[in-house]
Design a protein around this motif. Structure first.
Motif, short mmCIF file in Angstrom:
data_model
loop_
_atom_site.label_atom_id
_atom_site.label_comp_id
_atom_site.label_asym_id
_atom_site.label_seq_id
_atom_site.Cartn_x
_atom_site.Cartn_y
_atom_site.Cartn_z
N LEU A 46 -3.87 5.29 5.09
CA LEU A 46 -4.06 3.97 4.50
C LEU A 46 -4.29 3.30 6.22
N PRO A 47 -4.69 2.01 5.87
CA PRO A 47 -4.71 1.12 7.56
C PRO A 47 -3.35 0.85 7.75
N ARG A 48 -2.41 -0.10 5.72
CA ARG A 48 -1.29 -0.27 5.81
C ARG A 48 0.00 1.10 6.56
N GLN A 49 -0.48 2.15 6.30
CA GLN A 49 0.23 3.11 6.54
C GLN A 49 0.40 3.20 7.94
N LEU A 50 -0.54 2.93 8.63
CA LEU A 50 -0.56 2.66 10.26
C LEU A 50 1.78 2.03 10.36
N ALA A 51 1.87 1.33 9.40
CA ALA A 51 2.59 0.94 9.72
C ALA A 51 3.86 0.92 9.10
N THR A 52 3.39 1.83 8.12
CA THR A 52 4.28 2.32 7.18
C THR A 52 4.40 3.51 6.60
N TRP A 53 3.97 4.38 7.18
CA TRP A 53 4.21 6.08 7.65
C TRP A 53 5.50 6.22 8.29
N HIS B 40 8.59 -9.66 -1.00
CA HIS B 40 8.30 -9.89 0.28
C HIS B 40 7.30 -10.15 1.35
N PRO B 41 6.65 -11.53 1.83
CA PRO B 41 5.41 -11.86 2.40
C PRO B 41 5.33 -11.05 3.15
N ARG B 42 4.68 -10.72 4.21
CA ARG B 42 4.78 -10.14 5.78
C ARG B 42 4.27 -11.17 6.42
N ASP C 32 -4.34 -5.95 1.78
CA ASP C 32 -3.66 -5.38 1.57
C ASP C 32 -2.08 -5.89 2.55
N ASP C 33 -1.84 -6.36 3.02
CA ASP C 33 -1.39 -6.70 3.84
C ASP C 33 0.12 -8.50 3.70
N THR C 34 -0.52 -8.41 3.00
CA THR C 34 0.24 -10.00 2.22
C THR C 34 1.68 -9.95 2.06
N TYR C 35 1.39 -9.22 0.98
CA TYR C 35 3.22 -8.57 0.59
C TYR C 35 3.73 -7.19 1.28
N LEU C 36 4.63 -7.32 1.76
CA LEU C 36 5.43 -5.23 1.40
C LEU C 36 4.82 -4.69 0.76
N GLY C 37 4.81 -4.92 -0.33
CA GLY C 37 4.33 -4.18 -1.62
C GLY C 37 2.35 -3.12 -1.83
N GLY C 38 1.35 -4.05 -1.11
CA GLY C 38 -0.08 -3.97 -0.08
C GLY C 38 0.18 -4.19 -1.91
N ALA C 39 -0.91 -2.97 -2.72
CA ALA C 39 -1.71 -2.54 -3.68
C ALA C 39 -0.22 -2.78 -5.22
N PHE C 40 0.31 -2.48 -4.49
CA PHE C 40 1.83 -2.84 -5.82
C PHE C 40 1.82 -4.04 -6.20
N CYS C 41 1.43 -4.75 -5.18
CA CYS C 41 1.86 -6.13 -6.21
C CYS C 41 0.83 -6.84 -6.27
N SER C 42 -0.88 -6.13 -6.54
CA SER C 42 -1.86 -6.61 -7.50
C SER C 42 -1.65 -6.21 -9.17
N PRO C 43 -2.83 -7.27 -9.95
CA PRO C 43 -2.34 -7.35 -10.95
C PRO C 43 -3.51 -6.28 -11.49
#
Length: 270
Positions: free
Chosen positions: A174-181, A119-121, A251-262
């Protein structure tokens, strides 16, 4: 009367953090993991079972007389399909089936942000029960676990609470964990709410702290009685300084962050 709560994956990262936090007078924690577990401390009201979450007979025996099962066991990141299928998907089925056979009334399933990772942010807090869009085989296994939980509630009457857990560490890394911690203390508060909420039925809720930059709704978790008390913002200056002073926008494009990367494509990397 002593209440027994079984926790699978008890030797893992979150299980280790939860062990002292879920200890209560009048409660026995039965710790279950395929890995060896530390011996109980003097006076600690726990016992341990070394077993795989795919071993139905052993799980059924371990669950007898339990008031609830907290299922944290399984692979916690991407892996080849065969391993995800056996440990995470078949393992979750086995936990639910063992609970049904042992007449355990409530199961709490550790789900994940990665069940909805693609899901996109969009700047709006993600609602509870956001439709699955997994980012990996791992994320798909968590979506499958939620579906199994729904089946076991509707067909067999189990109370099932699926918690889409955020990043549960002592502090955000990580920066994204300021939202997901999800702080360990808040994780324990959410598990306690899930254990004690009267007749929760089937729920899918987000598991995060009251972060200023939070991406996820806490309405569902609060309806269970969860009141988070921690905020990742207290660590923001250090986390952002460690990342060069700015949020990791890619890393914030999708909710899954780096898990969405190739780079996390299990088939491409096999």
């Amino acid at each position: 009367m002593t209440e027994r709560v079984v926790m699978t994956g008890a030797a893992g990262g979150i299980g280790t953090l939860m062990r002292p936090r879920l200890a209560r007078r009048g409660r026995t924690l039965r710790l279950l993991d395929i890995a060896a577990l530390p011996h109980p401390e003097p006076g600690e009201n726990v016992d341990a079972v070394q077993a795989s979450v795919t071993d139905l007979g052993t799980l059924q025996d371990a669950f007898e007389g339990a008031a609830a099962v907290i299922h944290l066991g399984g692979l916690s990141t991407e892996a080849p399909w065969e391993r995800i299928l056996d440990t995470n998907i078949h393992g979750t089925y086995t936990v639910l089936e063992a609970a049904r056979r042992a007449r355990v009334p409530r199961v709490i399933l550790a789900s994940s942000t990665h069940a909805v990772g693609f899901h996109p942010r969009d700047g709006v807090q993600a609602p509870d029960r956001l439709f699955p869009r997994p980012d990996t085989y791992y994320g798909m296994s968590k979506a499958a676990g939620e579906a199994l939980g729904s089946l076991y509630h509707d067909r067999y009457g189990l109370d099932v609470v699926c918690i889409r857990l955020g990043a549960c560490y002592d502090k955000p890394l990580l920066p994204r964990q300021l939202a997901t911690w999800l702080s360990p203390d808040d994780c324990a508060r959410l598990l306690e709410a899930s254990l004690t909420a009267p007749a929760p039925g089937y729920r899918v809720v987000w598991g995060v702290s009251a972060n200023t930059r939070r991406w996820f709704s806490l309405d569902g978790a609060r309806a269970l009685g969860y009141e988070p008390q921690d905020d990742a913002e207290q660590y923001a200056a250090d986390v952002l300084a460690g990342a060069g002073g700015a949020d990791d926008v890619l890393d914030d494009t999708y909710l899954g962050g780096a898990f969405c990367s190739p780079e996390l494509d299990a088939e491409a990397n096999s």
